[in-house]
Design an enzyme around this catalytic site. Structure first.
Site, PDB file in Angstrom:
ATOM      1  N   PHE A 139     -28.523  47.976  45.619  1.00 56.52           N
ATOM      2  CA  PHE A 139     -29.048  47.611  44.294  1.00 56.52           C
ATOM      3  C   PHE A 139     -27.887  47.243  43.389  1.00 56.52           C
ATOM      4  CE2 PHE A 139     -30.284  48.385  39.921  1.00 56.52           C
ATOM      5  CZ  PHE A 139     -31.475  47.686  39.850  1.00 56.52           C
ATOM      6  N   ASP A 224     -19.534  48.310  43.975  1.00 56.45           N
ATOM      7  CA  ASP A 224     -20.407  48.553  42.833  1.00 56.45           C
ATOM      8  C   ASP A 224     -20.432  50.065  42.608  1.00 56.45           C
ATOM      9  OD1 ASP A 224     -22.505  49.136  41.144  1.00 56.45           O
ATOM     10  OD2 ASP A 224     -23.850  47.615  41.972  1.00 56.45           O
ATOM     11  N   LYS A 253     -23.151  52.496  33.367  1.00 61.10           N
ATOM     12  CA  LYS A 253     -23.824  53.805  33.304  1.00 61.10           C
ATOM     13  C   LYS A 253     -22.952  54.875  32.619  1.00 61.10           C
ATOM     14  CE  LYS A 253     -27.634  53.168  36.358  1.00 61.10           C
ATOM     15  NZ  LYS A 253     -27.744  52.385  37.564  1.00 61.10           N
TER      16      LYS A 253
HETATM   17  C1  LIG Z   1     -27.994  50.860  37.590  1.00 65.99           C
HETATM   18  C2  LIG Z   1     -27.250  50.063  38.564  1.00 65.99           C
HETATM   19  C3  LIG Z   1     -26.987  48.707  38.334  1.00 65.99           C
HETATM   20  C4  LIG Z   1     -27.549  47.952  37.143  1.00 65.99           C
HETATM   21  O1  LIG Z   1     -27.066  48.432  35.934  1.00 65.99           O
HETATM   22  P1  LIG Z   1     -27.809  47.972  34.578  1.00 65.99           P
HETATM   23  O2  LIG Z   1     -26.977  48.596  33.507  1.00 65.99           O
HETATM   24  O3  LIG Z   1     -29.202  48.500  34.658  1.00 65.99           O
HETATM   25  O4  LIG Z   1     -27.788  46.502  34.537  1.00 65.99           O
HETATM   26  C5  LIG Z   1     -26.218  48.028  39.258  1.00 65.99           C
HETATM   27  N1  LIG Z   1     -25.729  48.653  40.344  1.00 65.99           N
HETATM   28  C6  LIG Z   1     -25.959  49.954  40.590  1.00 65.99           C
HETATM   29  C7  LIG Z   1     -25.365  50.590  41.807  1.00 65.99           C
HETATM   30  C8  LIG Z   1     -26.740  50.693  39.730  1.00 65.99           C
HETATM   31  O5  LIG Z   1     -27.000  51.980  39.992  1.00 65.99           O
END
Ligand SMILES: *Cc1c(COP(=O)(O)O)cnc(C)c1O
Length: 408
Positions: A139, A224, A253
């Site tokens: 994701f 990521d 985050k």
């Molecule tokens: C939450 C998340 C995203 C997206 O972040 P947003 O601030 O919602 O755009 C991307 N990658 C990972 C691994 C995430 O947990």
């Protein structure tokens, strides 16, 4: 204009239905506790989805935000500002990175990362080298590029045509990666622990081999770390625990402790491909966000906070094991640090949301990661007492779901 009561029902009246929030409206929080409009108390194991790493309204974050609010809110990138410079310098000093780009969310950080990977390959090897390899269940956010690199087709369906040149392979499957990686690959993108995809950690040997394959093919390794970063695993970033250093890392985050900010970290070798005018963001690097994030990183990157993550995890796991001994409901408890996934037994697959709602009714906030996994991503400084109190509520919630099922 009619005076509508401001409650959960109003959501359905005035909001686009892309979310379906729980049937109460939180109004204030402190530490790992939250209260709703009726003053019901909740214990927070969700942490705003791995965002509130220092709990709610941490006094030092509040003080920093107020101080900056009295000075300067916004300039745009026509000017730089002190908080952004200090935060970039702090991230440079504490990670592999030499250069930082700021934005406002995780998806934006990934958008920047994927664009930079493409641009770096274009500049150094030519336009043929544009393929991105990513992993099923991964994701990376909800923009069109990030849902395309993400490995869940359901987030892409109906939004096509999606950007091309993206291939997915199973996570932790080195042979599958070897079969598709080539000199046309510009980047391999992975989460050190797949968060939304079910709390699935990368096998450390796999991560090391991905690094080697990237080097063999002049492909960049993009981590990521939007969910795993800023203390979640007990390291400032999870790559430090894995012993595998990426070329580009994305963070968001927990970086802002609840204030929106994203960052892309990279090296002196790669950064020049984002030359003047190639990419940008109006709000990215704004003084309010950067001031709060600087304070959040300073507070988290200490032995006091990072050093107790493993111990707090142990309390979570111990309590989840007790619940499982009683109810036989989980096949596995996994993850790292305070990113915890408990996979439901097959009988309960698809029903994670039922447990989430039952927990909320008992006064506990948890998350799911897909339909089969209960997920917890609490404050890194949640008191042990709150963990045990919350687990007593989870035990009750699970008992109720199970007895309702028996009665049906
Ligand atoms: C939450 C998340 C995203 C997206 O972040 P947003 O601030 O919602 O755009 C991307 N990658 C990972 C691994 C995430 O947990």
């Amino acid at each position: 204009m009619s005076k509508q009561p401001v409650n959960r029902a109003l959501f359905d009246d005035v909001m686009v239905p892309n979310y379906n929030p729980q049937q109460m409206v939180p109004v204030r929080g402190r530490g790992s506790r939250v209260w709703d409009q009726e003053d019901n108390e909740y214990i927070d194991f969700a942490g705003g989805i791995a965002v509130n790493a220092l709990g709610h309204v941490h006094p030092e974050l509040v003080a920093t935000l107020k101080e900056q609010a009295d000075k300067l809110w916004h300039l745009s990138n026509t000017f730089t500002n002190e908080p952004a410079l200090r935060l970039a310098n702090l991230l440079k000093e504490t990670t592999f990175a030499d250069k930082i780009f700021f934005c406002n969310s995780g998806a934006e950080a990934n958008e920047a990362a994927f664009k930079l990977a493409r641009k770096y390959a274009y500049d150094n090897f030519g336009p043929e080298k544009h393929e991105i390899i990513a992993f099923y269940q991964g994701f990376h956010g909800r923009t069109l590029f990030t849902v395309s690199v993400g490995g869940q087709a359901k987030y892409r369906e109906g939004f096509e045509p999606a950007p091309g040149g993206i291939t997915h392979v199973p996570f932790n499957d080195l042979e599958a990666l070897k079969a598709v990686i080539s000199d046309k690959t510009c980047a391999v993108v992975m989460e050190p622990i797949q968060g939304e995809g079910g709390v699935i950690p990368a096998d450390p040997e796999f991560a090391k081999s991905v690094r080697e394959l990237c080097d063999q093919h002049n492909a960049l390794l993009v981590f990521d770390e939007i969910q795993t970063g800023v203390g979640r695993t007990g390291h400032l970033y999870a790559y430090m625990g894995l012993g595998v250093t990426p070329d580009i890392l994305t963070s968001a985050k927990a970086l802002g402790g609840g204030f929106p900010i994203g960052a892309m970290l990279t090296t002196d070798r790669i950064a020049p491909s984002f030359g003047f005018g190639t990419h940008g963001s109006t709000y990215g690097g704004n003084p309010l966000a950067c001031a709060v994030a600087e304070k959040a990183v300073e507070l988290i990157n200490t032995p006091e906070v990072l050093g107790q993550v493993t111990g707090k995890r142990a309390v979570f796991v111990e309590e989840l094991d007790k619940i499982n001994a009683k109810h036989n409901i989980f096949t596995e408890v996994r993850g790292d640090g305070l990113l915890i996934g408990a996979e439901l037994t097959e009988q309960w697959h698809g029903q994670g949301a039922k447990f989430l709602a039952a927990a909320r009714e008992e006064g506990l906030m948890i998350l799911v990661a897909g339909p089969n996994v209960l997920r917890m991503a609490p404050s890194l400084i949640i008191p042990d007492e709150d963990i045990r109190d919350g687990m007593a509520l989870l035990d009750k919630a699970i008992s109720k779901v199970l007895s309702a099922d028996k009665a049906a």
